[in-house]
Write a protein that holds these residues in place. Sequence first.
Motif, mmCIF file in Angstrom:
data_model
loop_
_atom_site.group_PDB
_atom_site.id
_atom_site.type_symbol
_atom_site.label_atom_id
_atom_site.label_comp_id
_atom_site.label_asym_id
_atom_site.label_seq_id
_atom_site.Cartn_x
_atom_site.Cartn_y
_atom_site.Cartn_z
ATOM 1 N N TYR A 47 9.100 17.583 3.009
ATOM 2 C CA TYR A 47 9.656 17.340 4.326
ATOM 3 C C TYR A 47 10.944 18.137 4.485
ATOM 4 O O TYR A 47 11.583 18.538 3.507
ATOM 5 C CB TYR A 47 9.975 15.846 4.535
ATOM 6 N N ILE A 48 11.324 18.324 5.747
ATOM 7 C CA ILE A 48 12.588 18.984 6.071
ATOM 8 C C ILE A 48 13.672 17.908 6.158
ATOM 9 O O ILE A 48 13.409 16.756 6.511
ATOM 10 C CB ILE A 48 12.460 19.748 7.400
ATOM 11 N N GLN A 49 14.907 18.286 5.833
ATOM 12 C CA GLN A 49 16.022 17.349 5.908
ATOM 13 C C GLN A 49 16.050 16.649 7.273
ATOM 14 O O GLN A 49 15.926 17.289 8.317
ATOM 15 C CB GLN A 49 17.351 18.079 5.693
ATOM 16 N N GLY A 50 16.206 15.320 7.232
ATOM 17 C CA GLY A 50 16.263 14.536 8.454
ATOM 18 C C GLY A 50 14.923 14.063 8.953
ATOM 19 O O GLY A 50 14.851 13.239 9.875
ATOM 20 N N GLU A 51 13.835 14.538 8.351
ATOM 21 C CA GLU A 51 12.501 14.164 8.806
ATOM 22 C C GLU A 51 12.122 12.781 8.259
ATOM 23 O O GLU A 51 12.493 12.414 7.150
ATOM 24 C CB GLU A 51 11.492 15.220 8.331
ATOM 25 N N SER A 52 11.376 12.010 9.052
ATOM 26 C CA SER A 52 10.925 10.691 8.626
ATOM 27 C C SER A 52 9.745 10.816 7.670
ATOM 28 O O SER A 52 8.885 11.676 7.840
ATOM 29 C CB SER A 52 10.510 9.837 9.828
ATOM 30 N N VAL A 53 9.725 9.928 6.672
ATOM 31 C CA VAL A 53 8.647 9.900 5.679
ATOM 32 C C VAL A 53 7.879 8.596 5.840
ATOM 33 O O VAL A 53 8.462 7.520 5.768
ATOM 34 C CB VAL A 53 9.215 9.999 4.248
ATOM 35 N N LYS A 54 6.587 8.706 6.065
ATOM 36 C CA LYS A 54 5.771 7.490 6.136
ATOM 37 C C LYS A 54 5.210 7.193 4.758
ATOM 38 O O LYS A 54 4.534 8.014 4.154
ATOM 39 C CB LYS A 54 4.635 7.617 7.145
ATOM 40 N N ILE A 55 5.509 6.000 4.244
ATOM 41 C CA ILE A 55 5.038 5.550 2.929
ATOM 42 C C ILE A 55 3.943 4.526 3.154
ATOM 43 O O ILE A 55 4.120 3.572 3.910
ATOM 44 C CB ILE A 55 6.188 4.946 2.105
ATOM 45 N N THR A 56 2.795 4.744 2.506
ATOM 46 C CA THR A 56 1.620 3.905 2.745
ATOM 47 C C THR A 56 1.057 3.394 1.427
ATOM 48 O O THR A 56 0.986 4.137 0.443
ATOM 49 C CB THR A 56 0.531 4.710 3.483
ATOM 50 N N SER A 57 0.640 2.144 1.422
ATOM 51 C CA SER A 57 0.006 1.542 0.243
ATOM 52 C C SER A 57 -1.257 0.819 0.672
ATOM 53 O O SER A 57 -1.291 0.180 1.727
ATOM 54 C CB SER A 57 0.960 0.556 -0.447
ATOM 55 N N GLY A 58 -2.300 0.944 -0.149
ATOM 56 C CA GLY A 58 -3.537 0.205 0.082
ATOM 57 C C GLY A 58 -3.803 -0.730 -1.085
ATOM 58 O O GLY A 58 -3.630 -0.351 -2.239
ATOM 59 N N ILE A 59 -4.221 -1.960 -0.820
ATOM 60 C CA ILE A 59 -4.476 -2.941 -1.869
ATOM 61 C C ILE A 59 -5.840 -3.564 -1.609
ATOM 62 O O ILE A 59 -6.112 -4.053 -0.501
ATOM 63 C CB ILE A 59 -3.396 -4.040 -1.896
ATOM 64 N N SER A 60 -6.689 -3.552 -2.631
ATOM 65 C CA SER A 60 -8.023 -4.126 -2.476
ATOM 66 C C SER A 60 -8.508 -4.670 -3.804
ATOM 67 O O SER A 60 -8.092 -4.223 -4.870
ATOM 68 C CB SER A 60 -9.008 -3.072 -1.953
ATOM 69 N N ASN A 61 -9.392 -5.636 -3.716
ATOM 70 C CA ASN A 61 -10.094 -6.186 -4.875
ATOM 71 C C ASN A 61 -11.561 -5.850 -4.704
ATOM 72 O O ASN A 61 -12.297 -6.555 -4.024
ATOM 73 C CB ASN A 61 -9.881 -7.700 -4.961
ATOM 74 N N GLY A 62 -11.982 -4.744 -5.348
ATOM 75 C CA GLY A 62 -13.327 -4.234 -5.099
ATOM 76 C C GLY A 62 -13.430 -3.793 -3.654
ATOM 77 O O GLY A 62 -12.655 -2.966 -3.184
ATOM 78 N N GLU A 63 -14.384 -4.366 -2.935
ATOM 79 C CA GLU A 63 -14.553 -4.026 -1.524
ATOM 80 C C GLU A 63 -13.729 -4.927 -0.608
ATOM 81 O O GLU A 63 -13.690 -4.730 0.593
ATOM 82 C CB GLU A 63 -16.046 -4.148 -1.149
ATOM 83 N N THR A 64 -13.069 -5.928 -1.160
ATOM 84 C CA THR A 64 -12.300 -6.884 -0.351
ATOM 85 C C THR A 64 -10.856 -6.409 -0.191
ATOM 86 O O THR A 64 -10.161 -6.169 -1.180
ATOM 87 C CB THR A 64 -12.297 -8.280 -1.011
ATOM 88 N N LYS A 65 -10.413 -6.269 1.036
ATOM 89 C CA LYS A 65 -9.046 -5.852 1.311
ATOM 90 C C LYS A 65 -8.088 -7.032 1.114
ATOM 91 O O LYS A 65 -8.378 -8.155 1.519
ATOM 92 C CB LYS A 65 -8.913 -5.313 2.745
ATOM 93 N N ILE A 66 -6.959 -6.757 0.469
ATOM 94 C CA ILE A 66 -5.920 -7.765 0.283
ATOM 95 C C ILE A 66 -4.925 -7.616 1.425
ATOM 96 O O ILE A 66 -4.249 -6.589 1.550
ATOM 97 C CB ILE A 66 -5.213 -7.598 -1.073
ATOM 98 N N THR A 67 -4.817 -8.646 2.256
ATOM 99 C CA THR A 67 -4.008 -8.542 3.481
ATOM 100 C C THR A 67 -2.780 -9.439 3.480
ATOM 101 O O THR A 67 -2.036 -9.455 4.455
ATOM 102 C CB THR A 67 -4.873 -8.894 4.711
ATOM 103 N N THR A 68 -2.571 -10.177 2.392
ATOM 104 C CA THR A 68 -1.458 -11.138 2.380
ATOM 105 C C THR A 68 -0.437 -10.816 1.285
ATOM 106 O O THR A 68 0.330 -11.689 0.879
ATOM 107 C CB THR A 68 -1.998 -12.568 2.164
ATOM 108 N N ALA A 69 -0.432 -9.600 0.799
ATOM 109 C CA ALA A 69 0.487 -9.242 -0.287
ATOM 110 C C ALA A 69 1.909 -9.032 0.243
ATOM 111 O O ALA A 69 2.121 -8.772 1.436
ATOM 112 C CB ALA A 69 0.005 -7.975 -0.986
ATOM 113 N N ASP A 70 2.860 -9.140 -0.659
ATOM 114 C CA ASP A 70 4.255 -8.798 -0.373
ATOM 115 C C ASP A 70 4.529 -7.473 -1.081
ATOM 116 O O ASP A 70 4.490 -7.412 -2.312
ATOM 117 C CB ASP A 70 5.169 -9.901 -0.899
ATOM 118 N N VAL A 71 4.765 -6.421 -0.323
ATOM 119 C CA VAL A 71 4.895 -5.078 -0.891
ATOM 120 C C VAL A 71 6.323 -4.577 -0.682
ATOM 121 O O VAL A 71 6.769 -4.389 0.455
ATOM 122 C CB VAL A 71 3.889 -4.088 -0.262
#
Length: 1004
Positions: free
Chosen positions: A532-556
């Motif tokens: 990125y260039i100085q001053g640019e915003s960085v989007k940080i993304t995380s995915g959490i799943s148990n097999g095919e089941t998405k985990i939607t209640t985590a504290d990240v």
Amino acid sequence: MKKKLVVVIAAILMLALTVSTVSAEDSLNSTIDSVSVNEGNNLMTSDTTSLHQEAVTNAKKLISVGYLWGGKGFDYKSKKYADASMIISGYTYYDPDTGKTKVGTGVDCSGLVMWSFNKAYGATKYQDKSNPIYYEGAAGQWSDSDRFQQKSTSVPTKDNLTVGDLLFIGTKNKKTPDHVGMYVGDGKVIHSKGSTGVEIKTLDDWLDLPVDNTRKYRDCFTGYGSVVVTSSNANVMLVIDRSGSMYGTPISNAKNAASLFVDYMEPDDMAGVVSFSTSARYDHHLTTLTNDNKSSIKDKIGKISASGNTAIGSGLRYGLNDLLAYGDSSTPQAIVLLSDGLQNSGEHPNKVIPDITDNKIKVYTVGLGSNADEGLLGDIATKTGGKYYYSPTENQLQNIYNDIVGEVTGLTPIKDLTFNMVKGDHTFIAYKTDSTMKKAIASVFWPGSNVDLVLHKPDGSIVDPSEAESDPDIEYIASSTYKIYKVSNPELGEWTMELTATDMPTGGEDVSVTVRAESTLSMSLSTDKDQYIQGESVKITSGISNGETKITTADVKSNITLPDSSINHLTLYDDGSHGDGGAKDGIYANFFDNTSLKGDYTVDATATGSLSDGSQFNRIEDSSFKIIQGTNSILLLPDNLSIEGKTGEKITKNITVSTSQALTSVAITPTSLQSENGDIIDTSNIKVNPAAVNVSSGVPETILVTINIPESATSGNYTGKINAIGTNGSDSCTIHLHVTDDNVTDTVPVANFTSSATSGKAPLKVKFTDTSTGSPTSWFWNFGDGSKSFHQNPIHKYSKAGIYTVNLTVKNDIGRNTVTKTEYINVITKPVANFTSSATSGKAPLKVKFTDTSTGTPAAWKWDFGDGSKSFHQNPTHKYSNAGVYNVSLKVKNAAGSNTVTKTNYIKVITKPVASFTSNVTSGKAPLKVTFTDTSTGIPAKWKWSFGDGTISREQNPEHQYLQGGSYKVTLTVSNAAGGNTITKTNYIKVTTNTRPGIYSENK
């Protein structure tokens, strides 16, 4: 997650395959003609073809093979595994009748599941977990629910069978199969005729096969189902630079790291070693890992020495060739390359990379020291889909190899930390296991010296090396620089690693701890770009799943380490309001804006939460990005937008976006607005129009921002952002929204607050956050150390150790309120150890309660009671069973340091004494001076001497003078709290006198 190779067992094993009739073969062929045959040499596994169909396709390969022991066999001559279609005359195979190998038209197919079609061969006779794919006998398949997907134990019919299903018949009482067949469709089953060949029967005829030569299936158990074998094995070649610049500590630590890598791998994995200097060589060919093979590989690694030039390309070529010759291309394959210098000999790596990428092999590269060719090594990793690691010194190599082995084998990281230990340090590291884990691997490693490691289970029981020897679910591995516990089917709950530094250099050294798991629950972490260039915003993304089941209640939670080593905190959300897409979809994200510094940034994220069965999980991941100098091509104005609003009100504001590029597409994305108290106005109430716009240089575009303040919104100050993200830049506008609630009657505020820390070592910087309700307009803080503040959310530094009470007074036009938190802030210094005890002496057994009186607020305690016993409680009670005098020491520790106090001869444990004494003389002429020495046992507390001449003494070791001649009886009585004892020595002292020359008189 680790890639899984799924193979439906197609081979009908334990066959002496001589097809007895042409019609049988024709019948089988006609049955499966509709299934396309793989003309290559590999068992088929296709994403588009039914696995059951592939099973039948592979079964077709078995027709007319002279002698077959499986669908994939091991050739003893070439030391390779071969598929059924590769079986030719001259292969060496295992003959179960003689127990020896033979050269002929068959092959030992012990590389895959061993089926037993004939009871004479034994259903579970041939078992060996050391082969690339785990296998068992047919009985094992029948009873192993992980591999045999049992459909029913009822009698199978044509209507409830699927092509490729396996069928079993066996005795009810033994529950072991006598016959195994495979359904090939059209009501037909293929099975062996004992040792004479293979045949196809109708399902009804097959079910009438005899069991024990007497009973038919109606008296036996039957069952059917499909079998899958999942192979998670990895094929890895370790390629190690042994050029002259690696001489000494670098090559030593590189070898330790490579050995750690091998020990971390599992029995179904494959590993090999190549080293290079002026040229490359095979130190150990790629082989399936067993305990013996691991020892052999580590022995070869240990013999590598450094000299010569640097042939990186040759090392890569050798590693690639071994993977192609001995590896399994259907499993994850990787090369781990370590080098500390520049390519200056042999084939250039650029000529090898295309062949590596063609075979879909990843290369993980490690650059050691400042002279490593980071450009080349980074390019190799990038082009092959691997990852580049920089190791400033050789001391980081074990950490890096530990990380790579997790990447390659798909192990999920649970805990990863490094800290300093000095000799005698005792540290406890906790981690949690959950129901998704099949195996948990806890390890500690260090550059040199020694650290002992034991585990504490959630129930408090201890796992040590001796426990591991007797428990088949626990494997313990120890080396001079690391120790590992591999625990299968770990007990759920909180485990604890207990580390003791038994040997350390002066000043200590860094010790690393990792916990990894074989688990279906995984976490990913990434940024939307690498640079990125100085001053640019960085989007940080995380995915959490148990097999095919998405985990939607985590504290990240994430920590971003900046180039100046400062750390920023950022919470990732799955609410659809932070660039994470839809709410509750298992994707967590947020934007990071503090990017003014050039350099490398690292992101460490931790996800915690609960599973549906109530078990608690913890996962960690890391990522990185780079900020470079440049001009951001996207500009969003104004930088800050301050808005006043009331509940239920609709507010519109204009912002503008511009670019320095000729033409670019820009996406406009709002985040939710959040108050200091945690109240949220989500993005469903925030609209931007347009949400995407094409912007030309010099022509700003207007964006209409509409905010609907809900009626239910709480009064307070809310903050959020509008993000503008383009191809070569991004920018953001910060919204400050002050909301007042017209529906709420003015009330006196209620004071409350939180803080960033409540304890730590001096100087301690604490950020206080006002969480008062009732819309206060002024704030007065008293920090307890004489300092005050009138800010709403002040930051205060405590310079001295102590325990401080903090109070906050808030006020508005209606009134005021104060909250006081007593002993809220605890500022610590290095503790000073001290203690008292309930007793310092007494008879055995003696129970003593020790009380810690240390100053400086210690956080950990280690007691040594002098009799070989220890305790880590603050105020322990200890029982001394044996008489003796004992030294007692206490070591206390907190974040500021540690201190030890030792009290010598502190505890005296007594029993009833036994009197005894000696003297320096027993005879002589008067006057005779005698020194008596008490030699009594049992720690007497009192002494009474009678010297036989009418005098006594109560000293322990008295001196007495006899003035007259005679023979004297001496008596000693000793006593303590346990009792007393007396000893008398008659005529012990003989004193003579000269009455005349030559004549002696004796006093009776």
